[in-house]
Design a protein around this motif. Structure first.
Motif, PDB file in Angstrom:
ATOM      1  N   THR A 213       0.824  -1.216   0.000  1.00  0.00           N
ATOM      2  CA  THR A 213       0.000   0.000   0.000  1.00  0.00           C
ATOM      3  C   THR A 213       0.858   1.267   0.000  1.00  0.00           C
ATOM      4  N   GLY A 214       2.154   1.124   0.238  1.00  0.00           N
ATOM      5  CA  GLY A 214       3.025   2.300   0.299  1.00  0.00           C
ATOM      6  C   GLY A 214       3.408   2.793  -1.088  1.00  0.00           C
TER       7      GLY A 214
ATOM      8  N   ASP B  26       6.397   2.777  -2.739  1.00  0.00           N
ATOM      9  CA  ASP B  26       7.199   1.878  -3.565  1.00  0.00           C
ATOM     10  C   ASP B  26       6.415   0.623  -3.929  1.00  0.00           C
TER      11      ASP B  26
ATOM     12  N   THR C  26      -0.570  -7.141   3.621  1.00  0.00           N
ATOM     13  CA  THR C  26      -0.938  -5.979   4.417  1.00  0.00           C
ATOM     14  C   THR C  26      -1.123  -6.398   5.869  1.00  0.00           C
ATOM     15  N   ARG C  27      -0.894  -5.433   6.780  1.00  0.00           N
ATOM     16  CA  ARG C  27      -1.099  -5.734   8.205  1.00  0.00           C
ATOM     17  C   ARG C  27      -2.574  -5.922   8.491  1.00  0.00           C
TER      18      ARG C  27
ATOM     19  N   LEU D  10       9.135  -4.570   1.514  1.00  0.00           N
ATOM     20  CA  LEU D  10       9.094  -3.106   1.565  1.00  0.00           C
ATOM     21  C   LEU D  10       8.413  -2.591   2.827  1.00  0.00           C
TER      22      LEU D  10
ATOM     23  N   SER E 127       8.640   3.629   8.166  1.00  0.00           N
ATOM     24  CA  SER E 127       9.656   4.186   7.258  1.00  0.00           C
ATOM     25  C   SER E 127      10.030   5.639   7.529  1.00  0.00           C
TER      26      SER E 127
ATOM     27  N   TYR F 171       9.910  -3.756  14.855  1.00  0.00           N
ATOM     28  CA  TYR F 171       9.219  -4.150  13.618  1.00  0.00           C
ATOM     29  C   TYR F 171      10.210  -4.311  12.462  1.00  0.00           C
TER      30      TYR F 171
ATOM     31  N   TYR G 183      15.439   4.616  13.255  1.00  0.00           N
ATOM     32  CA  TYR G 183      15.109   4.063  11.934  1.00  0.00           C
ATOM     33  C   TYR G 183      16.373   3.525  11.255  1.00  0.00           C
TER      34      TYR G 183
ATOM     35  N   LYS H 185      17.309  -0.304  10.074  1.00  0.00           N
ATOM     36  CA  LYS H 185      17.613  -0.678   8.689  1.00  0.00           C
ATOM     37  C   LYS H 185      19.006  -1.305   8.583  1.00  0.00           C
TER      38      LYS H 185
ATOM     39  N   HIS I  93      13.593   8.847  -2.430  1.00  0.00           N
ATOM     40  CA  HIS I  93      12.971   8.900  -3.756  1.00  0.00           C
ATOM     41  C   HIS I  93      11.511   9.296  -3.575  1.00  0.00           C
TER      42      HIS I  93
ATOM     43  N   ARG J 159       4.019   9.670  -2.324  1.00  0.00           N
ATOM     44  CA  ARG J 159       4.783   9.744  -1.071  1.00  0.00           C
ATOM     45  C   ARG J 159       3.856  10.141   0.080  1.00  0.00           C
TER      46      ARG J 159
HETATM   47  P1  NAP Z   1       5.746   3.790   2.923  1.00  0.00           P
HETATM   48  O1  NAP Z   1       5.060   4.550   1.842  1.00  0.00           O
HETATM   49  O2  NAP Z   1       5.860   4.387   4.259  1.00  0.00           O
HETATM   50  O3  NAP Z   1       5.061   2.352   3.014  1.00  0.00           O
HETATM   51  C1  NAP Z   1       5.439   1.409   3.983  1.00  0.00           C
HETATM   52  C2  NAP Z   1       4.404   0.311   4.055  1.00  0.00           C
HETATM   53  O4  NAP Z   1       4.793  -0.562   5.115  1.00  0.00           O
HETATM   54  C3  NAP Z   1       2.993   0.793   4.397  1.00  0.00           C
HETATM   55  O5  NAP Z   1       2.206   0.852   3.248  1.00  0.00           O
HETATM   56  C4  NAP Z   1       2.451  -0.232   5.383  1.00  0.00           C
HETATM   57  O6  NAP Z   1       1.497  -1.064   4.729  1.00  0.00           O
HETATM   58  C5  NAP Z   1       3.646  -1.119   5.725  1.00  0.00           C
HETATM   59  N1  NAP Z   1       3.907  -1.232   7.160  1.00  0.00           N
HETATM   60  C6  NAP Z   1       4.079  -2.388   7.803  1.00  0.00           C
HETATM   61  N2  NAP Z   1       4.364  -2.188   9.067  1.00  0.00           N
HETATM   62  C7  NAP Z   1       4.368  -0.882   9.281  1.00  0.00           C
HETATM   63  C8  NAP Z   1       4.560  -0.094  10.441  1.00  0.00           C
HETATM   64  N3  NAP Z   1       4.863  -0.643  11.619  1.00  0.00           N
HETATM   65  N4  NAP Z   1       4.429   1.235  10.303  1.00  0.00           N
HETATM   66  C9  NAP Z   1       4.145   1.788   9.108  1.00  0.00           C
HETATM   67  N5  NAP Z   1       3.940   1.069   7.963  1.00  0.00           N
HETATM   68  C10 NAP Z   1       4.068  -0.272   8.077  1.00  0.00           C
HETATM   69  O7  NAP Z   1       7.248   3.429   2.452  1.00  0.00           O
HETATM   70  P2  NAP Z   1       7.927   3.573   1.003  1.00  0.00           P
HETATM   71  O8  NAP Z   1       8.357   4.978   0.803  1.00  0.00           O
HETATM   72  O9  NAP Z   1       7.086   2.893  -0.005  1.00  0.00           O
HETATM   73  O10 NAP Z   1       9.269   2.733   1.242  1.00  0.00           O
HETATM   74  C11 NAP Z   1       9.305   1.320   1.050  1.00  0.00           C
HETATM   75  C12 NAP Z   1      10.473   0.750   1.826  1.00  0.00           C
HETATM   76  O11 NAP Z   1      11.698   1.338   1.380  1.00  0.00           O
HETATM   77  C13 NAP Z   1      10.406   0.987   3.338  1.00  0.00           C
HETATM   78  O12 NAP Z   1      10.931  -0.152   3.971  1.00  0.00           O
HETATM   79  C14 NAP Z   1      11.326   2.175   3.543  1.00  0.00           C
HETATM   80  O13 NAP Z   1      11.863   2.180   4.842  1.00  0.00           O
HETATM   81  C15 NAP Z   1      12.381   1.912   2.478  1.00  0.00           C
HETATM   82  N6  NAP Z   1      13.041   3.117   1.970  1.00  0.00           N
HETATM   83  C16 NAP Z   1      12.297   4.121   1.420  1.00  0.00           C
HETATM   84  C17 NAP Z   1      12.946   5.250   0.937  1.00  0.00           C
HETATM   85  C18 NAP Z   1      12.174   6.371   0.296  1.00  0.00           C
HETATM   86  O14 NAP Z   1      12.773   7.419   0.008  1.00  0.00           O
HETATM   87  N7  NAP Z   1      10.888   6.200   0.006  1.00  0.00           N
HETATM   88  C19 NAP Z   1      14.351   5.345   1.001  1.00  0.00           C
HETATM   89  C20 NAP Z   1      15.066   4.285   1.553  1.00  0.00           C
HETATM   90  C21 NAP Z   1      14.418   3.164   2.020  1.00  0.00           C
HETATM   91  P3  NAP Z   1       0.238  -1.716   5.479  1.00  0.00           P
HETATM   92  O15 NAP Z   1      -0.271  -0.681   6.431  1.00  0.00           O
HETATM   93  O16 NAP Z   1      -0.729  -2.030   4.370  1.00  0.00           O
HETATM   94  O17 NAP Z   1       0.723  -2.948   6.141  1.00  0.00           O
END
Ligand code: NAP
Length: 321
Positions: A12-13, A15, A34-35, A82, A86, A101, A151, A155, A181, A186
């Motif tokens: 759902t996020g 990426d 999904t959770r 993913l 985050s 987590y 965080y 990681k 990114h 976002r």
């Molecule tokens: P995001 O939009 O925040 O999405 C994270 C997803 O993780 C949510 O949709 C959620 O889905 C799930 N989730 C499961 N446990 C969670 C918790 N305890 N708290 C919050 N969400 C939780 O992240 P993203 O930007 O797509 O990034 C994807 C991954 O790449 C993440 O692991 C992030 O740390 C990593 N990352 C991102 C970036 C960036 O710039 N975007 C850079 C480096 C690394 P449900 O609620 O449906 O379970």
């Protein structure tokens, strides 16, 4: 040819949605974890007009048995992990939840794949935040880590769990070390999205100011739809490895604000710099070297972040509600 099966956690996020779009074009069977299926939102899939059916499974990655069940049911070719808490900012408020987590979930996935003796290729979403206080730039895959937030610590732990399972048990685990990114999808609590969204609200008379913390730092920003391509490419290789995915240059956060306010013709006196929003620890500059991803994976990226900003401002404006 048999369709490949991919599991995406955190679908759902931002990426997760762009990756699902890519895998749907590549004709995968996509399983999204999904959770909570009660709170599951299809908003991003609708926005991206993803036509493929996405099979949604409720799976708590902290619960070993839920992962085993889903792995046995689908026996996936690829697993993109993913899901994570985050946000660096939230991790200072919820350090224990974030670290628990973001590390336990990685360990559970890898241990399940190992115990079930599956050939599943795993992508672990690592982050440039792991490097933290670096002594020389650009950051490369061999730069020592010195994480500066809960965080980043979570990681870094996830990263080393991935390396350990690869080296000790030959589990195919890639660490994609991604720098920031951005995209329209976002979450609103992230800097670039917040700057664009708030600036538009100011322009439309819905808000008076843009309140920010320390903006005299430089960061490496890129475009999310291109970065998920690198994730996918990294699992199409014969050998698992770690890759930095970044633009290769950094820009000042202040310049992102100036560009956005100028583009939208907003007065800079709407900008409020608030020291209470400064982070406890922060690097002045950070950018990475994407040579390995470009040469080994054949990943292509040459966008200037100002060009990305223009795309993002126009997209946000077009979809403003
Ligand atoms: P995001 O939009 O925040 O999405 C994270 C997803 O993780 C949510 O949709 C959620 O889905 C799930 N989730 C499961 N446990 C969670 C918790 N305890 N708290 C919050 N969400 C939780 O992240 P993203 O930007 O797509 O990034 C994807 C991954 O790449 C993440 O692991 C992030 O740390 C990593 N990352 C991102 C970036 C960036 O710039 N975007 C850079 C480096 C690394 P449900 O609620 O449906 O379970």
């Amino acid at each position: 040819m048999k369709k490949k099966i991919a599991i995406i956690s955190g679908i759902t996020g931002q990426d997760g949605a762009y990756l699902a779009q890519l895998l749907s074009r590549e004709n995968y069977t996509i399983v999204g974890l999904t959770r909570s299926s009660h709170n599951f939102s299809t908003k991003n899939f609708k926005y991206l007009d993803i036509k493929a059916e996405i099979l949604i499974e409720e799976c708590d990655l902290l619960d070993f048995s839920s992962i085993i069940k889903v792995l046995l049911k689908y026996q996936p070719d690829e697993f993109y992990n993913l899901a994570a808490q985050s946000s660096v900012g939230i991790s200072f408020e919820q350090p224990i939840g974030t670290i628990n987590y973001n590390t336990q979930s990685v360990l559970n996935i890898l241990e399940s794949v190992r115990l079930l003796q599956l050939e599943t290729k795993i992508y672990q979403a690592s982050s440039s935040e792991m490097f933290g206080q670096v002594k020389s730039l650009p950051v490369t895959e061999s730069t020592p880590m010195h994480p500066l937030s809960p965080y980043a610590i979570s990681k870094a732990s996830g990263f080393w769990i991935g390396v350990n399972y690869r080296e000790s048990y030959k589990v195919f685990c890639v660490n994609g070390i991604l720098f920031n990114h951005e995209s329209y999808l976002r979450s609103p609590n992230f800097f670039v999205k917040k700057v664009i969204r708030t600036s538009l609200e100011i322009k439309k008379g819905l808000r008076d100011e843009l309140r920010v913390g320390n903006i005299d730092v430089k960061r490496d920003f890129g475009y999310a739809p291109d970065y998920v391509t690198a994730m996918w490419l990294s699992l199409q290789q014969n050998k698992a490895d770690d890759y930095l995915i970044c633009s290769g240059t950094s820009i000042y956060l202040r310049d992102i604000i100036t560009y956005t306010m100028d583009y939208l013709k907003i007065s800079k006196n709407k900008l409020v710099e608030d020291p209470t929003l400064f982070r406890p620890t922060e690097m002045e500059d950070m950018y990475g070297d994407n040579k390995k991803a470009k040469t080994v994976l054949g990943w292509e990226y040459d966008k200037s972040f100002f060009d990305v900003l223009e795309i993002l401002i126009n997209e946000e404006d077009k979809n403003f509600i």
